[in-house]
Enzyme design. Structure first.
Site, short mmCIF file in Angstrom:
data_model
loop_
_atom_site.label_atom_id
_atom_site.label_comp_id
_atom_site.label_asym_id
_atom_site.label_seq_id
_atom_site.Cartn_x
_atom_site.Cartn_y
_atom_site.Cartn_z
N SER A 26 -18.91 37.87 -33.49
CA SER A 26 -19.39 36.84 -34.42
C SER A 26 -20.90 36.70 -34.32
O SER A 26 -21.43 36.31 -33.28
CB SER A 26 -18.74 35.50 -34.09
N MET B 204 -21.47 28.44 -43.06
CA MET B 204 -21.23 26.99 -42.90
C MET B 204 -22.14 26.21 -43.84
O MET B 204 -23.34 26.50 -43.90
CB MET B 204 -21.53 26.57 -41.46
N HIS C 127 -16.30 34.54 -43.03
CA HIS C 127 -15.50 33.33 -42.79
C HIS C 127 -16.20 32.17 -43.47
O HIS C 127 -17.23 31.70 -43.01
CB HIS C 127 -15.38 33.13 -41.27
N MET D 28 -16.73 28.63 -44.18
CA MET D 28 -16.50 27.23 -43.81
C MET D 28 -17.28 26.37 -44.80
O MET D 28 -18.31 25.75 -44.47
CB MET D 28 -16.93 27.00 -42.35
N GLY E 67 -17.06 25.00 -36.69
CA GLY E 67 -18.39 24.41 -36.80
C GLY E 67 -19.40 24.95 -35.80
O GLY E 67 -20.57 25.07 -36.13
N ASP F 55 -10.01 33.05 -33.86
CA ASP F 55 -11.45 32.77 -33.90
C ASP F 55 -11.74 31.50 -33.11
O ASP F 55 -11.35 30.40 -33.53
CB ASP F 55 -11.88 32.61 -35.36
C1 DX5 Z 1 -16.75 28.62 -35.17
C2 DX5 Z 1 -16.86 30.02 -35.74
C3 DX5 Z 1 -16.63 31.10 -34.77
C4 DX5 Z 1 -17.60 31.15 -33.63
C5 DX5 Z 1 -16.86 31.68 -32.44
O1 DX5 Z 1 -16.65 27.69 -36.21
O2 DX5 Z 1 -15.92 30.19 -36.80
O3 DX5 Z 1 -16.58 32.37 -35.42
O4 DX5 Z 1 -18.72 31.97 -33.85
O5 DX5 Z 1 -17.69 31.60 -31.33
P1 DX5 Z 1 -17.13 31.65 -29.86
O6 DX5 Z 1 -16.49 32.99 -29.67
O7 DX5 Z 1 -18.34 31.45 -29.03
O8 DX5 Z 1 -16.12 30.52 -29.73
ZN ZN Z 2 -15.57 32.23 -37.63
#
Ligand code: DX5
Ligand code: ZN
Length: 223
Positions: free
Chosen positions: A8, A37, A67, A69, A143, A176
């Site tokens: 990510s 986001m 992804h 959000m 988030g 995720d």
């Molecule tokens: C959080 C994101 C994730 C995030 C995961 O809202 O959707 O993709 O980057 O990060 P880690 O692996 O650090 O939890």
């Molecule tokens: Zn994500």
């Protein structure tokens, strides 16, 4: 199912993405997880199409797993197609037009995923399972990177594995949030086959972290 690692980029250093990618995106790492986001669906704001266009140029062969959000993502489907997304995953909680949005993503020529946050049950998406390529199960509240995995979310992955068999479907299951080397075995045993990892890869020895994740995934595949 194919075992896939999706680092990510939210946890990469945005001031030197190229250098971080050069370490993380080694042979065998075919996907990059791209967290968009909007400051509404989640409180945080990350990046959008201009940054993704640059990433697309930097990594022309990489599968960009975007992804969203974002509230009402139907408004932006064309923009994300144009900046180079390969797969667009939309949150069930973010739209009252879930089916229409799924069809719009597919019509735009991208693969399509549906995501559920930790508090959302699988039953909220059963009606659309036959229309998606992937289900993303959030294992943290969306988030922010760097949170701890919420164990009960793995039950939803198990439920999705059972449903996939029962319904004769083929969707990938992506997990995720909070995935680390030390909980990866449990995560894999739950049945997820697309593994997102942010802070566990983009901190310290990035190349070493990615290699260790890949090795575990490949060993699991061989079992
Ligand atoms: C959080 C994101 C994730 C995030 C995961 O809202 O959707 O993709 O980057 O990060 P880690 O692996 O650090 O939890
Ligand atoms: Zn994500």
């Amino acid at each position: 199912m194919e075992m896939i690692l999706a680092p990510s980029m939210l946890s990469a250093n945005f001031a030197h993405l190229g250098e971080d990618f050069a370490q993380a995106m080694q042979p065998g790492v075919k996907w990059l997880h791209v967290d968009v986001m909007d400051g509404h669906f989640v409180p945080n704001i990350s990046f959008g199409p201009p940054v993704i266009s640059s990433v697309r140029k930097l990594l022309p062969e990489t599968f960009l797993d975007v992804h969203m959000m974002v509230e009402e993502p139907l408004r932006f489907v064309e923009d994300y197609k144009n900046c180079g997304a390969d797969l667009l995953t939309i949150h069930a909680e973010a739209t009252v037009h879930l089916e229409e949005t799924i069809e719009a993503v597919r019509a735009a020529g991208m693969k399509v995923g549906v995501a559920i946050s930790p508090a959302t049950p699988v039953e909220d998406i059963t009606a659309v399972l036959s229309r998606v390529d992937m289900v993303l199960v959030m294992s943290v509240v969306p988030g922010y990177g760097g949170q701890s995995l919420i164990p009960h979310t793995l039950d939803k992955i198990r439920e999705l594995v059972t449903l996939r068999k029962k319904l004769g479907l083929k969707y990938d299951i992506e997990i995720d949030g909070g995935v680390k080397l030390d909980n990866l075995d449990t995560v894999l045993e739950s049945g997820a086959n697309v593994i997102v990892a942010g802070s566990a890869i983009f901190s310290g020895d990035i190349a070493g972290n990615a290699a260790a994740f890949l090795e575990k995934l490949q060993a699991y595949k061989a079992v």
